[in-house]
Design a protein around this motif. Structure first.
Motif, PDB file in Angstrom:
ATOM      1  N   ILE A  35      12.829   1.549  -0.195  1.00  0.00           N
ATOM      2  CA  ILE A  35      13.624   0.662   0.666  1.00  0.00           C
ATOM      3  C   ILE A  35      13.048   0.660   2.082  1.00  0.00           C
ATOM      4  O   ILE A  35      12.930  -0.396   2.720  1.00  0.00           O
ATOM      5  CB  ILE A  35      15.100   1.103   0.683  1.00  0.00           C
ATOM      6  CG1 ILE A  35      15.738   0.940  -0.688  1.00  0.00           C
ATOM      7  CG2 ILE A  35      15.895   0.278   1.703  1.00  0.00           C
ATOM      8  CD1 ILE A  35      17.147   1.495  -0.787  1.00  0.00           C
ATOM      9  N   ALA A  36      12.688   1.842   2.587  1.00  0.00           N
ATOM     10  CA  ALA A  36      12.143   1.948   3.944  1.00  0.00           C
ATOM     11  C   ALA A  36      10.879   1.112   4.099  1.00  0.00           C
ATOM     12  O   ALA A  36      10.670   0.463   5.132  1.00  0.00           O
ATOM     13  CB  ALA A  36      11.858   3.411   4.277  1.00  0.00           C
ATOM     14  N   PHE A  37      10.037   1.093   3.076  1.00  0.00           N
ATOM     15  CA  PHE A  37       8.776   0.364   3.173  1.00  0.00           C
ATOM     16  C   PHE A  37       8.952  -1.150   3.004  1.00  0.00           C
ATOM     17  O   PHE A  37       8.082  -1.911   3.434  1.00  0.00           O
ATOM     18  CB  PHE A  37       7.791   0.893   2.133  1.00  0.00           C
ATOM     19  CG  PHE A  37       7.430   2.338   2.330  1.00  0.00           C
ATOM     20  CD1 PHE A  37       7.237   2.860   3.596  1.00  0.00           C
ATOM     21  CD2 PHE A  37       7.285   3.183   1.238  1.00  0.00           C
ATOM     22  CE1 PHE A  37       6.921   4.204   3.779  1.00  0.00           C
ATOM     23  CE2 PHE A  37       6.962   4.523   1.408  1.00  0.00           C
ATOM     24  CZ  PHE A  37       6.782   5.033   2.679  1.00  0.00           C
ATOM     25  N   LEU A  38      10.034  -1.570   2.405  1.00  0.00           N
ATOM     26  CA  LEU A  38      10.220  -2.996   2.134  1.00  0.00           C
ATOM     27  C   LEU A  38      11.161  -3.692   3.110  1.00  0.00           C
ATOM     28  O   LEU A  38      11.115  -4.917   3.242  1.00  0.00           O
ATOM     29  CB  LEU A  38      10.753  -3.203   0.711  1.00  0.00           C
ATOM     30  CG  LEU A  38       9.742  -3.038  -0.426  1.00  0.00           C
ATOM     31  CD1 LEU A  38      10.442  -3.015  -1.779  1.00  0.00           C
ATOM     32  CD2 LEU A  38       8.694  -4.148  -0.393  1.00  0.00           C
ATOM     33  N   THR A  39      12.042  -2.959   3.777  1.00  0.00           N
ATOM     34  CA  THR A  39      13.064  -3.612   4.570  1.00  0.00           C
ATOM     35  C   THR A  39      12.480  -4.319   5.792  1.00  0.00           C
ATOM     36  O   THR A  39      11.481  -3.882   6.364  1.00  0.00           O
ATOM     37  CB  THR A  39      14.134  -2.602   5.017  1.00  0.00           C
ATOM     38  OG1 THR A  39      15.198  -3.291   5.655  1.00  0.00           O
ATOM     39  CG2 THR A  39      13.566  -1.585   5.991  1.00  0.00           C
ATOM     40  N   GLY A  40      13.129  -5.399   6.178  1.00  0.00           N
ATOM     41  CA  GLY A  40      12.729  -6.148   7.364  1.00  0.00           C
ATOM     42  C   GLY A  40      13.734  -6.049   8.486  1.00  0.00           C
ATOM     43  O   GLY A  40      13.726  -6.879   9.398  1.00  0.00           O
ATOM     44  N   MET A  60       0.832  -1.206   0.000  1.00  0.00           N
ATOM     45  CA  MET A  60       0.000   0.000   0.000  1.00  0.00           C
ATOM     46  C   MET A  60       0.864   1.254   0.000  1.00  0.00           C
ATOM     47  O   MET A  60       0.602   2.215  -0.742  1.00  0.00           O
ATOM     48  CB  MET A  60      -0.916  -0.008   1.223  1.00  0.00           C
ATOM     49  CG  MET A  60      -1.924   1.127   1.247  1.00  0.00           C
ATOM     50  SD  MET A  60      -2.800   1.288   2.830  1.00  0.00           S
ATOM     51  CE  MET A  60      -1.592   2.246   3.758  1.00  0.00           C
ATOM     52  N   MET A  61       1.905   1.264   0.822  1.00  0.00           N
ATOM     53  CA  MET A  61       2.779   2.428   0.891  1.00  0.00           C
ATOM     54  C   MET A  61       3.558   2.622  -0.404  1.00  0.00           C
ATOM     55  O   MET A  61       3.820   3.764  -0.821  1.00  0.00           O
ATOM     56  CB  MET A  61       3.740   2.294   2.070  1.00  0.00           C
ATOM     57  CG  MET A  61       3.069   2.268   3.435  1.00  0.00           C
ATOM     58  SD  MET A  61       2.045   3.726   3.792  1.00  0.00           S
ATOM     59  CE  MET A  61       3.283   5.019   3.848  1.00  0.00           C
ATOM     60  N   LEU A  62       3.929   1.538  -1.063  1.00  0.00           N
ATOM     61  CA  LEU A  62       4.624   1.645  -2.340  1.00  0.00           C
ATOM     62  C   LEU A  62       3.740   2.290  -3.399  1.00  0.00           C
ATOM     63  O   LEU A  62       4.196   3.166  -4.155  1.00  0.00           O
ATOM     64  CB  LEU A  62       5.078   0.258  -2.810  1.00  0.00           C
ATOM     65  CG  LEU A  62       6.223  -0.406  -2.045  1.00  0.00           C
ATOM     66  CD1 LEU A  62       6.421  -1.829  -2.527  1.00  0.00           C
ATOM     67  CD2 LEU A  62       7.519   0.381  -2.169  1.00  0.00           C
ATOM     68  N   ILE A 111       4.666  12.779   1.839  1.00  0.00           N
ATOM     69  CA  ILE A 111       4.845  11.386   2.252  1.00  0.00           C
ATOM     70  C   ILE A 111       5.898  11.256   3.337  1.00  0.00           C
ATOM     71  O   ILE A 111       5.968  10.230   4.032  1.00  0.00           O
ATOM     72  CB  ILE A 111       5.228  10.508   1.029  1.00  0.00           C
ATOM     73  CG1 ILE A 111       5.082   9.011   1.338  1.00  0.00           C
ATOM     74  CG2 ILE A 111       6.653  10.793   0.585  1.00  0.00           C
ATOM     75  CD1 ILE A 111       3.688   8.553   1.565  1.00  0.00           C
ATOM     76  N   MET A 112       6.736  12.290   3.533  1.00  0.00           N
ATOM     77  CA  MET A 112       7.873  12.168   4.437  1.00  0.00           C
ATOM     78  C   MET A 112       7.438  12.002   5.891  1.00  0.00           C
ATOM     79  O   MET A 112       8.021  11.196   6.635  1.00  0.00           O
ATOM     80  CB  MET A 112       8.792  13.378   4.284  1.00  0.00           C
ATOM     81  CG  MET A 112       9.458  13.478   2.926  1.00  0.00           C
ATOM     82  SD  MET A 112      10.774  12.280   2.723  1.00  0.00           S
ATOM     83  CE  MET A 112      12.098  13.124   3.559  1.00  0.00           C
ATOM     84  N   THR A 113       6.448  12.771   6.340  1.00  0.00           N
ATOM     85  CA  THR A 113       5.980  12.586   7.709  1.00  0.00           C
ATOM     86  C   THR A 113       5.351  11.207   7.895  1.00  0.00           C
ATOM     87  O   THR A 113       5.396  10.639   8.987  1.00  0.00           O
ATOM     88  CB  THR A 113       4.951  13.664   8.084  1.00  0.00           C
ATOM     89  OG1 THR A 113       3.899  13.674   7.104  1.00  0.00           O
ATOM     90  CG2 THR A 113       5.601  15.037   8.129  1.00  0.00           C
ATOM     91  N   LYS A 114       4.808  10.670   6.810  1.00  0.00           N
ATOM     92  CA  LYS A 114       4.191   9.341   6.898  1.00  0.00           C
ATOM     93  C   LYS A 114       5.230   8.242   7.061  1.00  0.00           C
ATOM     94  O   LYS A 114       4.902   7.137   7.497  1.00  0.00           O
ATOM     95  CB  LYS A 114       3.347   9.080   5.640  1.00  0.00           C
ATOM     96  CG  LYS A 114       2.369  10.189   5.267  1.00  0.00           C
ATOM     97  CD  LYS A 114       1.497  10.630   6.404  1.00  0.00           C
ATOM     98  CE  LYS A 114       0.493  11.684   5.986  1.00  0.00           C
ATOM     99  NZ  LYS A 114       1.090  12.969   5.597  1.00  0.00           N
ATOM    100  N   VAL A 115       6.493   8.523   6.716  1.00  0.00           N
ATOM    101  CA  VAL A 115       7.558   7.539   6.928  1.00  0.00           C
ATOM    102  C   VAL A 115       7.759   7.313   8.429  1.00  0.00           C
ATOM    103  O   VAL A 115       7.950   6.183   8.886  1.00  0.00           O
ATOM    104  CB  VAL A 115       8.866   7.989   6.254  1.00  0.00           C
ATOM    105  CG1 VAL A 115       9.986   6.996   6.536  1.00  0.00           C
ATOM    106  CG2 VAL A 115       8.678   8.126   4.752  1.00  0.00           C
TER     107      VAL A 115
END
Length: 505
Positions: free
Chosen positions: A121-126, A81-83, A247-251
């Motif tokens: 990368i931030a949204f996918l990394t584990g 969703m974030m992507l 989108i930055m604050t949503k990170v």
């Protein structure tokens, strides 16, 4: 094989590198390559969204190094969703930028794509350390984008932005170092297993690391009292950059949603729900601060930057309460507010270009060209931002209100959101009536025409609030399933602990 997981990372990376090599090529060629890259990234994100719809976790182990030792990319509903949210926002902001904003420097498109890569990368990394790396990539690119242009108007707020984020990066490293010193891992699934087993004095070290990490995410999200860097920084950025920065604050909010239910959730023993009792009152205070900001705004750009602060508080309040319904409502509202605020930033640039010396100040000026178009877009954006029916902002806030159960928290949440929405409506009504309808005699010189490309990209972002209403059923079903997947952490943990020899080969 799940090689598709690398597509949202590799596509903008290769596109950014290509932009560096063609930096002296004709501008039309560079623009075409940039838009193709953004469009391909969105296409890859949509493919991953379709894959994530079956509730299966997909993992890519870099170099076939198995977790918790290797770098892993994890796809679930939230990541997908974030992507899609990020890629769609990036594409429309990129389309707006090629209308002329990108001419200030040869590095604009490469920086834009590097930031897109860092976000993905931030949204996918584990892994927490790789999350830090992703933050650094997107922040370094954002430093350049924020300074895109010239003059002290951007350099002074930009310096504040850089310094605060460098402090945040230092705190991030300290926090993960504290957690690693006790657990010996930074893999999120591995942490979810090991944190509940920590006891004695070591527990206090992990708690301190977890609270410090929450402070870092709060800084990225601009939670009060770490709020005041945002309005000046965003208000001074160019329009497509400010819109993309929505989108930055949503990170920061994503970091809280991703890490805390998994690592410090209900199964974390003595560290269960770490920091959430602090987060709820801070979220409401942030919302109130945002409302005060919009009421006192003297320019349209400042008005919308404070709207970002309102959205942060509105999102974090139900997240802090920890219910599945609240989390699902927050995710729905996250989609709506990000697209709406991004569209408003683009719209304000169109208004500025029409008003001459009045710019975006909330003062009377001669009537602008394209008043019908621009005022209509402002009306739809304001209605969605304030949370009025029938647009998506209303449904997002309504779902948040309905997610609370009777008690003190319900009274505070309902009272703050409803009162805040009322005063936000007053602020938007005042701004819209003064800028568009209370005109004085005279003629504006040197106004810039609104091209179809600029109108299309702006209208598409604001129009997302209408599209979300038309697709409210499927979208709310998806966010509900996402919330359920996030709070049931067993699948995430079991998937990353299972052997994955075939992945990443």
């Amino acid at each position: 094989m799940t090689h598709w997981l690398l597509a949202p990372i590799l596509i903008p990376l290769l596109g950014a590198i290509l932009q560096i090599f063609v930096g002296y090529a004709p501008m039309p060629l560079r623009r075409v390559l940039a838009i193709i890259t953004s469009a391909l990234t969105l296409a890859a994100a949509i493919v991953l969204l379709n894959l994530a719809g079956d509730d299966t976790y997909r993992v890519y182990a870099m170099g076939n190094w198995q977790p918790p030792f290797g770098i892993v990319m994890v796809l679930d509903r939230l990541a997908a969703m974030m992507l899609v949210l990020t890629a769609s926002l990036a594409l429309l902001c990129h389309l707006f930028a090629i209308g002329g904003t990108d001419e200030g420097t040869r590095q604009f498109h490469s920086l834009f794509l590097f930031q897109l890569m860092g976000l993905n990368i931030a949204f996918l990394t584990g892994d927490l350390f790789n999350l830090f790396v992703a933050f650094e990539i997107l922040l370094i690119a954002s430093y350049g984008l924020l300074m895109h242009g010239s003059g002290s108007t951007r350099s002074t707020p930009g310096l504040h932005y850089v310094v605060l984020n460098l402090v945040g990066s230092s705190l991030f490293l300290i926090s993960v170092g504290m957690i690693y010193s006790v657990t010996g891992t930074l893999n999120m699934a591995d942490l979810a297993v090991k944190v509940p087993l920590v006891s004695g004095d070591q527990r206090f070290l992990v708690e301190a690391g977890g609270m410090l990490l929450l402070v870092v995410f709060a800084l990225k999200a601009a939670v009060l009292p770490l709020t005041f860097w945002l309005p000046r920084a965003y208000a001074s950025a160019t329009a497509p950059v400010a819109a993309f920065f929505a989108i930055m604050t949503k990170v920061g909010i994503y970091g809280i949603i991703r890490v805390y239910p998994l690592v410090f959730g209900a199964n974390a023993g003595e560290m269960a729900n770490l920091g959430m009792n602090w987060l709820f009152p801070l979220a409401l205070a942030t919302l109130i601060m945002g409302v005060i900001g919009v009421m006192g705004a003297q320019t349209l750009r400042t008005l919308v930057t404070w709207q970002l602060v309102i959205s942060v508080g509105t999102l974090l309040a139900p997240i802090a309460l920890g219910s599945q319904k609240g989390l699902a409502a927050a995710l729905f509202y996250l989609l709506s507010t990000t697209w709406t605020v991004g569209g408003l930033f683009l719209l304000i640039e169109l208004v500025r270009s029409q008003r001459g010396s009045a710019s975006d100040k909330i003062v009377m000026a001669p009537q602008i060209r394209h008043r019908t178009l621009l005022s209509s877009l402002f009306f739809f954006g304001a209605v969605s931002a304030a949370g009025l029916p029938p647009l998506s902002g209303f449904f997002g806030k309504l779902m948040i209100l309905q997610s609370t159960t009777s008690g003190v928290e319900m009274a505070w949440l309902w009272g703050t959101i409803l009162t805040g929405s009322f005063f936000t409506l007053i602020a938007y009504s005042r701004a819209g009536s003064v800028v568009f309808w209370r005109n004085i005699e005279g003629e504006i010189k040197n106004s810039t025409p609104v091209t179809p490309l600029l109108a299309l990209s702006t209208g598409a972002l604001i129009g997302m609030s209408v599209l979300m209403v038309a697709l409210a059923g499927p979208i709310s079903a998806y966010t509900s399933a996402t919330a359920a997947q996030l709070l049931d952490t067993r699948g995430y943990i079991q998937t990353l602990q299972a052997p994955m020899v075939e992945e990443g080969s």
